[in-house]
Scaffold this motif. Structure first.
Motif, PDB file in Angstrom:
ATOM      1  N   GLY A   1      -4.582  -9.380   5.897  1.00 60.56           N
ATOM      2  CA  GLY A   1      -3.155  -9.665   5.766  1.00 60.56           C
ATOM      3  C   GLY A   1      -2.388  -9.462   7.059  1.00 60.56           C
ATOM      4  N   SER A   2      -1.119  -9.768   6.974  1.00 59.31           N
ATOM      5  CA  SER A   2      -0.200  -9.579   8.101  1.00 59.31           C
ATOM      6  C   SER A   2       0.876  -8.602   7.668  1.00 59.31           C
ATOM      7  N   PRO A   3       1.030  -7.497   8.394  1.00 65.41           N
ATOM      8  CA  PRO A   3       2.042  -6.515   7.998  1.00 65.41           C
ATOM      9  C   PRO A   3       3.453  -7.099   8.069  1.00 65.41           C
ATOM     10  N   LEU A   4       4.257  -6.755   7.081  1.00 71.90           N
ATOM     11  CA  LEU A   4       5.673  -7.126   7.120  1.00 71.90           C
ATOM     12  C   LEU A   4       6.425  -6.053   7.902  1.00 71.90           C
ATOM     13  N   PRO A   5       7.537  -6.427   8.529  1.00 72.18           N
ATOM     14  CA  PRO A   5       8.335  -5.418   9.237  1.00 72.18           C
ATOM     15  C   PRO A   5       8.772  -4.305   8.281  1.00 72.18           C
ATOM     16  N   ASP A   6       8.920  -3.105   8.826  1.00 72.65           N
ATOM     17  CA  ASP A   6       9.307  -1.955   8.007  1.00 72.65           C
ATOM     18  C   ASP A   6      10.632  -2.166   7.285  1.00 72.65           C
ATOM     19  N   ASP A   7      11.533  -2.963   7.876  1.00 70.62           N
ATOM     20  CA  ASP A   7      12.837  -3.166   7.249  1.00 70.62           C
ATOM     21  C   ASP A   7      12.830  -4.306   6.221  1.00 70.62           C
ATOM     22  N   ALA A   8      11.697  -4.977   6.046  1.00 69.57           N
ATOM     23  CA  ALA A   8      11.593  -6.039   5.041  1.00 69.57           C
ATOM     24  C   ALA A   8      11.445  -5.405   3.657  1.00 69.57           C
ATOM     25  N   LEU A   9      12.183  -5.932   2.705  1.00 70.49           N
ATOM     26  CA  LEU A   9      12.116  -5.416   1.331  1.00 70.49           C
ATOM     27  C   LEU A   9      11.809  -6.567   0.384  1.00 70.49           C
ATOM     28  N   GLU A  10      10.620  -7.101   0.497  1.00 71.76           N
ATOM     29  CA  GLU A  10      10.170  -8.183  -0.369  1.00 71.76           C
ATOM     30  C   GLU A  10       9.629  -7.589  -1.662  1.00 71.76           C
ATOM     31  N   PRO A  11       9.773  -8.303  -2.787  1.00 71.21           N
ATOM     32  CA  PRO A  11       9.170  -7.814  -4.024  1.00 71.21           C
ATOM     33  C   PRO A  11       7.642  -7.850  -3.889  1.00 71.21           C
ATOM     34  N   SER A  12       7.000  -6.754  -4.219  1.00 70.10           N
ATOM     35  CA  SER A  12       5.546  -6.668  -4.135  1.00 70.10           C
ATOM     36  C   SER A  12       4.926  -7.216  -5.404  1.00 70.10           C
ATOM     37  N   GLU A  13       3.972  -8.125  -5.235  1.00 70.76           N
ATOM     38  CA  GLU A  13       3.260  -8.689  -6.386  1.00 70.76           C
ATOM     39  C   GLU A  13       2.087  -7.809  -6.792  1.00 70.76           C
ATOM     40  N   LEU A  14       1.669  -6.949  -5.882  1.00 68.06           N
ATOM     41  CA  LEU A  14       0.541  -6.070  -6.127  1.00 68.06           C
ATOM     42  C   LEU A  14       0.812  -4.753  -5.414  1.00 68.06           C
ATOM     43  N   ILE A  15       0.596  -3.636  -6.107  1.00 71.06           N
ATOM     44  CA  ILE A  15       0.791  -2.315  -5.512  1.00 71.06           C
ATOM     45  C   ILE A  15      -0.536  -1.585  -5.566  1.00 71.06           C
ATOM     46  N   LEU A  16      -0.991  -1.148  -4.382  1.00 72.92           N
ATOM     47  CA  LEU A  16      -2.247  -0.417  -4.277  1.00 72.92           C
ATOM     48  C   LEU A  16      -1.978   1.040  -3.924  1.00 72.92           C
ATOM     49  N   PRO A  17      -2.881   1.925  -4.320  1.00 74.77           N
ATOM     50  CA  PRO A  17      -2.660   3.348  -4.059  1.00 74.77           C
ATOM     51  C   PRO A  17      -2.792   3.690  -2.579  1.00 74.77           C
ATOM     52  N   ALA A  18      -2.267   4.839  -2.222  1.00 71.65           N
ATOM     53  CA  ALA A  18      -2.413   5.357  -0.862  1.00 71.65           C
ATOM     54  C   ALA A  18      -3.880   5.719  -0.621  1.00 71.65           C
ATOM     55  N   PRO A  19      -4.299   5.737   0.635  1.00 70.58           N
ATOM     56  CA  PRO A  19      -5.694   6.044   0.935  1.00 70.58           C
ATOM     57  C   PRO A  19      -6.144   7.417   0.434  1.00 70.58           C
ATOM     58  N   ASP A  20      -5.218   8.352   0.341  1.00 62.95           N
ATOM     59  CA  ASP A  20      -5.590   9.701  -0.097  1.00 62.95           C
ATOM     60  C   ASP A  20      -5.390   9.921  -1.598  1.00 62.95           C
ATOM     61  N   ALA A  21      -5.159   8.849  -2.347  1.00 67.13           N
ATOM     62  CA  ALA A  21      -4.957   8.973  -3.801  1.00 67.13           C
ATOM     63  C   ALA A  21      -6.221   9.519  -4.461  1.00 67.13           C
ATOM     64  N   THR A  22      -6.019  10.341  -5.471  1.00 65.09           N
ATOM     65  CA  THR A  22      -7.155  10.894  -6.205  1.00 65.09           C
ATOM     66  C   THR A  22      -7.640   9.894  -7.250  1.00 65.09           C
ATOM     67  N   LEU A  23      -8.828  10.152  -7.750  1.00 57.43           N
ATOM     68  CA  LEU A  23      -9.395   9.313  -8.794  1.00 57.43           C
ATOM     69  C   LEU A  23      -8.455   9.258  -9.993  1.00 57.43           C
ATOM     70  N   GLU A  24      -7.879  10.387 -10.376  1.00 54.34           N
ATOM     71  CA  GLU A  24      -6.961  10.430 -11.517  1.00 54.34           C
ATOM     72  C   GLU A  24      -5.678   9.652 -11.250  1.00 54.34           C
TER      73      GLU A  24
ATOM     74  N   ILE B   1       0.890  -1.160   0.000  1.00 53.14           N
ATOM     75  CA  ILE B   1       0.000   0.000   0.000  1.00 53.14           C
ATOM     76  C   ILE B   1       0.928   1.209   0.000  1.00 53.14           C
ATOM     77  N   MET B   2       0.851   1.988  -1.047  1.00 52.06           N
ATOM     78  CA  MET B   2       1.772   3.116  -1.191  1.00 52.06           C
ATOM     79  C   MET B   2       1.686   4.035   0.031  1.00 52.06           C
ATOM     80  N   GLY B   3       2.842   4.400   0.547  1.00 50.68           N
ATOM     81  CA  GLY B   3       2.917   5.286   1.695  1.00 50.68           C
ATOM     82  C   GLY B   3       2.727   4.590   3.035  1.00 50.68           C
ATOM     83  N   GLU B   4       2.452   3.274   3.019  1.00 51.56           N
ATOM     84  CA  GLU B   4       2.217   2.566   4.280  1.00 51.56           C
ATOM     85  C   GLU B   4       3.180   1.420   4.513  1.00 51.56           C
ATOM     86  N   GLY B   5       3.419   0.610   3.511  1.00 52.75           N
ATOM     87  CA  GLY B   5       4.270  -0.550   3.694  1.00 52.75           C
ATOM     88  C   GLY B   5       3.683  -1.770   3.024  1.00 52.75           C
ATOM     89  N   GLN B   6       4.211  -2.929   3.410  1.00 56.28           N
ATOM     90  CA  GLN B   6       3.828  -4.181   2.762  1.00 56.28           C
ATOM     91  C   GLN B   6       3.036  -5.082   3.699  1.00 56.28           C
TER      92      GLN B   6
END
Length: 92
Positions: free
Chosen positions: A55-78, A5-10
């Motif tokens: 889901g279960s949050p991954l630790p902030d220092d984990a850098l796993e490849p993301s299979e899916l990227i979702l927008p931040a909660p404040d993302a605009t429609l555009e 989730i962009m701006g939040e983590g994995q």
């Protein structure tokens, strides 16, 4: 599956939850196509909340490849429209 989730983590999410997420993704796509700003915002929050809840949050220092990227909660429609693939945000 690892979801970012962009701006939040994995989050690590079991594939068994994809049907629920795809349903929300389809609803989000319909609302975007119709220009329903309030519906878009409500469904985006519901989609992100479902990922967090299921889901279960991954630790902030984990850098796993993301299979899916979702927008931040404040993302605009555009902004979300630019992220869309043929199947919406979630393939399938």
């Amino acid at each position: 599956m690892i979801v970012r989730i962009m701006g939040e983590g994995q989050v690590k999410l079991d594939n068994s939850h994809m049907a629920e997420l795809n349903k929300l993704d389809d609803e989000l796509l319909r609302e975007m196509e119709s220009g329903d700003q309030a519906g878009f915002r409500r469904t985006l929050y519901a989609l992100l909340d479902a990922v967090r809840r299921l889901g279960s949050p991954l630790p902030d220092d984990a850098l796993e490849p993301s299979e899916l990227i979702l927008p931040a909660p404040d993302a605009t429609l555009e902004e979300v429209r630019r992220m869309l693939g043929d199947d919406g945000l979630i393939p399938g």
